[in-house]
Motif scaffolding. Sequence first.
Motif, mmCIF file in Angstrom:
data_model
loop_
_atom_site.group_PDB
_atom_site.id
_atom_site.type_symbol
_atom_site.label_atom_id
_atom_site.label_comp_id
_atom_site.label_asym_id
_atom_site.label_seq_id
_atom_site.Cartn_x
_atom_site.Cartn_y
_atom_site.Cartn_z
ATOM 1 N N LEU A 1 -6.831 3.192 11.306
ATOM 2 C CA LEU A 1 -6.448 2.465 11.696
ATOM 3 C C LEU A 1 -7.631 2.670 13.327
ATOM 4 O O LEU A 1 -8.273 1.319 13.454
ATOM 5 C CB LEU A 1 -5.246 1.338 11.726
ATOM 6 C CG LEU A 1 -4.797 -0.080 10.722
ATOM 7 C CD1 LEU A 1 -3.807 -0.655 11.017
ATOM 8 C CD2 LEU A 1 -5.931 -0.454 10.257
ATOM 9 N N ASP A 2 -7.227 3.587 13.778
ATOM 10 C CA ASP A 2 -7.757 3.880 15.313
ATOM 11 C C ASP A 2 -9.497 3.821 15.329
ATOM 12 O O ASP A 2 -10.056 4.024 15.545
ATOM 13 C CB ASP A 2 -7.165 5.138 15.672
ATOM 14 C CG ASP A 2 -5.800 5.029 16.864
ATOM 15 O OD1 ASP A 2 -5.919 3.349 16.644
ATOM 16 O OD2 ASP A 2 -5.063 6.125 16.640
ATOM 17 N N GLU A 3 -9.559 4.553 13.823
ATOM 18 C CA GLU A 3 -10.509 4.951 13.870
ATOM 19 C C GLU A 3 -11.588 3.945 12.905
ATOM 20 O O GLU A 3 -12.945 3.915 13.756
ATOM 21 C CB GLU A 3 -10.892 6.123 12.303
ATOM 22 C CG GLU A 3 -12.835 6.431 12.046
ATOM 23 C CD GLU A 3 -13.062 7.275 10.722
ATOM 24 O OE1 GLU A 3 -13.409 8.099 10.148
ATOM 25 O OE2 GLU A 3 -11.637 7.547 10.519
ATOM 26 N N ILE A 4 -11.218 2.438 12.592
ATOM 27 C CA ILE A 4 -11.459 1.482 12.342
ATOM 28 C C ILE A 4 -11.696 0.876 13.322
ATOM 29 O O ILE A 4 -13.242 0.198 13.483
ATOM 30 C CB ILE A 4 -11.056 0.733 10.883
ATOM 31 C CG1 ILE A 4 -10.419 1.638 9.365
ATOM 32 C CG2 ILE A 4 -11.525 0.016 11.122
ATOM 33 C CD1 ILE A 4 -10.003 1.161 9.026
ATOM 34 N N ARG A 5 -11.179 0.756 14.421
ATOM 35 C CA ARG A 5 -10.918 -0.005 15.512
ATOM 36 C C ARG A 5 -12.296 0.786 16.328
ATOM 37 O O ARG A 5 -12.690 -0.256 16.783
ATOM 38 C CB ARG A 5 -9.710 0.491 16.142
ATOM 39 C CG ARG A 5 -8.400 -0.613 15.794
ATOM 40 C CD ARG A 5 -7.053 -0.316 16.395
ATOM 41 N NE ARG A 5 -6.305 -0.630 15.485
ATOM 42 C CZ ARG A 5 -4.748 0.090 15.735
ATOM 43 N NH1 ARG A 5 -4.860 1.271 16.319
ATOM 44 N NH2 ARG A 5 -4.157 -0.401 15.350
ATOM 45 N N SER A 6 -12.379 1.682 16.059
ATOM 46 C CA SER A 6 -13.786 2.863 16.864
ATOM 47 C C SER A 6 -15.191 2.027 16.471
ATOM 48 O O SER A 6 -16.255 2.038 16.973
ATOM 49 C CB SER A 6 -13.222 3.861 16.558
ATOM 50 O OG SER A 6 -13.765 4.359 15.696
ATOM 51 N N LYS B 1 1.228 -1.148 -0.263
ATOM 52 C CA LYS B 1 -0.035 0.077 -0.291
ATOM 53 C C LYS B 1 0.667 1.207 0.131
ATOM 54 O O LYS B 1 1.957 1.001 0.635
ATOM 55 C CB LYS B 1 -0.807 0.125 1.151
ATOM 56 C CG LYS B 1 -1.985 -1.081 1.457
ATOM 57 C CD LYS B 1 -2.713 -1.211 2.487
ATOM 58 C CE LYS B 1 -4.226 -0.092 3.095
ATOM 59 N NZ LYS B 1 -4.387 -0.166 3.833
ATOM 60 N N ASN B 2 0.569 2.542 -0.616
ATOM 61 C CA ASN B 2 1.068 3.281 -0.513
ATOM 62 C C ASN B 2 1.122 4.737 0.302
ATOM 63 O O ASN B 2 1.023 5.206 1.016
ATOM 64 C CB ASN B 2 0.600 4.368 -2.035
ATOM 65 C CG ASN B 2 1.702 3.437 -3.067
ATOM 66 O OD1 ASN B 2 2.235 2.261 -3.185
ATOM 67 N ND2 ASN B 2 1.539 4.565 -4.304
ATOM 68 N N THR B 3 -0.117 4.185 0.862
ATOM 69 C CA THR B 3 -0.939 4.955 2.033
ATOM 70 C C THR B 3 -1.155 3.553 3.270
ATOM 71 O O THR B 3 -1.942 3.136 3.592
ATOM 72 C CB THR B 3 -2.493 5.042 1.982
ATOM 73 O OG1 THR B 3 -3.201 4.000 0.935
ATOM 74 C CG2 THR B 3 -2.479 6.226 0.317
ATOM 75 N N PRO B 4 0.050 3.415 3.484
ATOM 76 C CA PRO B 4 -0.389 1.901 4.851
ATOM 77 C C PRO B 4 -1.012 3.101 6.041
ATOM 78 O O PRO B 4 -0.836 3.632 6.642
ATOM 79 C CB PRO B 4 1.260 2.399 5.814
ATOM 80 C CG PRO B 4 1.795 3.176 4.736
ATOM 81 C CD PRO B 4 1.041 3.894 4.089
ATOM 82 N N GLY B 5 -1.362 1.764 6.725
ATOM 83 C CA GLY B 5 -2.161 2.305 8.392
ATOM 84 C C GLY B 5 -3.651 2.977 7.755
ATOM 85 O O GLY B 5 -4.231 2.996 8.475
ATOM 86 N N ARG B 6 -4.407 2.931 6.152
ATOM 87 C CA ARG B 6 -5.881 3.596 5.988
ATOM 88 C C ARG B 6 -6.549 3.113 5.357
ATOM 89 O O ARG B 6 -5.567 2.019 4.264
ATOM 90 C CB ARG B 6 -4.754 5.069 5.403
ATOM 91 C CG ARG B 6 -3.893 6.367 6.556
ATOM 92 C CD ARG B 6 -4.687 7.348 5.783
ATOM 93 N NE ARG B 6 -5.777 8.575 6.452
ATOM 94 C CZ ARG B 6 -5.869 8.840 7.735
ATOM 95 N NH1 ARG B 6 -5.309 8.307 8.506
ATOM 96 N NH2 ARG B 6 -7.281 8.849 7.390
ATOM 97 N N VAL B 7 -7.227 3.154 4.389
ATOM 98 C CA VAL B 7 -8.998 2.158 4.484
ATOM 99 C C VAL B 7 -9.275 2.776 3.949
ATOM 100 O O VAL B 7 -10.147 4.099 4.419
ATOM 101 C CB VAL B 7 -8.805 1.649 5.014
ATOM 102 C CG1 VAL B 7 -10.458 0.328 4.029
ATOM 103 C CG2 VAL B 7 -8.515 -0.502 5.430
ATOM 104 N N LEU B 8 -9.367 3.261 2.345
ATOM 105 C CA LEU B 8 -11.093 4.268 1.852
ATOM 106 C C LEU B 8 -11.848 3.952 1.587
ATOM 107 O O LEU B 8 -11.840 2.463 0.923
ATOM 108 C CB LEU B 8 -10.166 4.056 -0.328
ATOM 109 C CG LEU B 8 -10.877 5.475 -0.539
ATOM 110 C CD1 LEU B 8 -11.252 7.038 0.191
ATOM 111 C CD2 LEU B 8 -10.381 5.444 -1.929
#
Length: 457
Positions: A395-400, A338-345
């Motif tokens: 990832l923190d937002e996804i964990r929430s 991923k070019n944007t590690p730790g993030r999901v679109l």
Amino acid sequence: MDEVLWKAAAKLRGSVDAAQYKDFVLGLVFLKYVSDGAFLIPDGARWTDVAAKPGNREGSLGERIDSAMGAVMRANPSLDGVLPQIFAGVDQRRLGELVDLIGEVEFGERSARDVLGEVYEYFLEKFARAEGKRGGEFYTPSSVVKLLVEILEPFKGRVYDPCCGSGGMFVQAEKFVLSHRGGLDDIAVYGQEANERTWRLARMNLAVHEIAGDIRYADTFFADAHPGLAADHILANPPFNMSDWYRDPGDPRWRYGVPPAGNANFAWMQHVVSKLGPHGRAGVVMANGSMSSRHSGEGEIRAAMVEADLVSCVVALPDRLFRTTPIPACLWFFDRSKNTPGRVLFVDARDMGTMTDRTERILTGDDIARIAGAYRSWRGQGHSDVPGFCHSAGLDEIRSHDHVLTPGRYVGAIEPDTGDEPAADRVERLTKELFTHFEESARLDQVVRAELGRLDG
């Protein structure tokens, strides 16, 4: 042209088994137009030989077609075991009428490859619609395939589909490459299909489009036909929520958790991930439940895949894209680098698409461009969130959200477009509109009451 052929195909309806219907028609279409393509056609096996006039063929047309199919397969090893030899046992009168009609259709100056590819794709779509739910076993709507391909951009490398159906993903990948001035040799195709009849369709489809591919007939979970494959691009539309599947709890593919026996969704996704090369990317069509289910450990598997930073994007699709199933669908995208590690679109496309009739929706070219454009911008780190449409979450937002990946939870609401209208003027305008609606409602109420009174009298 296509509609003429489809009506011609109706000649055999009622005289052959419904499940074999497309094998008859597509086999004949293949034989008719393959003579001018990139295949060796032995003497006696050309369409002109097979479609001899009635006085010379009484009672033997089916045998001649079967013989021609066999001769073509023997002369072309890539077609071995692919073409149907099922014509001798059908109504010969109706078969003759079908052969005559197919022989009369003119296709102009285009190449046999272009003509055959167009007709074959048209027929596959028509058969999928005609067969309803069963059609979904071999056909993915073209606009969904185009979206997958536009996002993954399979310019070069190994392209894999673990449940390839009739091969539509490969054909669209080839079109993408050619449209970007690439060549057929830029991609290598690998696939697997558990239904023998569908596997034959895929092999014929690739032959029609002159795509060399290694497509195997085997159950993906019971017998992985491509062990060790490190794919650059994977496109897949597995059966939704499949409950009858071969499950070995000790399978090394279940790196993120053993999928439940009653649902193969996360078995398919983990299989896909296991096939990705070091820089590989994948797009998978899934039932919506995969984004939020916590049944039988699915929530834990989903969380583990997110925490491994494999998930790059999730797209919520509009309803009624799939005529063959009412189950709402989404797209999962995976990326090993991923070019944007730790993030999901997250992309919410539920309000997109255009209805082609009362039951089916398609994604337009503009829809596909907007979704794919958002992904490309995000991957290139030039992304801006669009409320109500797309949002890049850490990832923190996804964990929430307990690793629930439903895009609607992340993208928020669409910002209202108020323009430059002053607040006081807007309130006055909306108030007038509201009272107008009240007056129309009262008028309709009186009309209904009057009609009911008349009926009672």
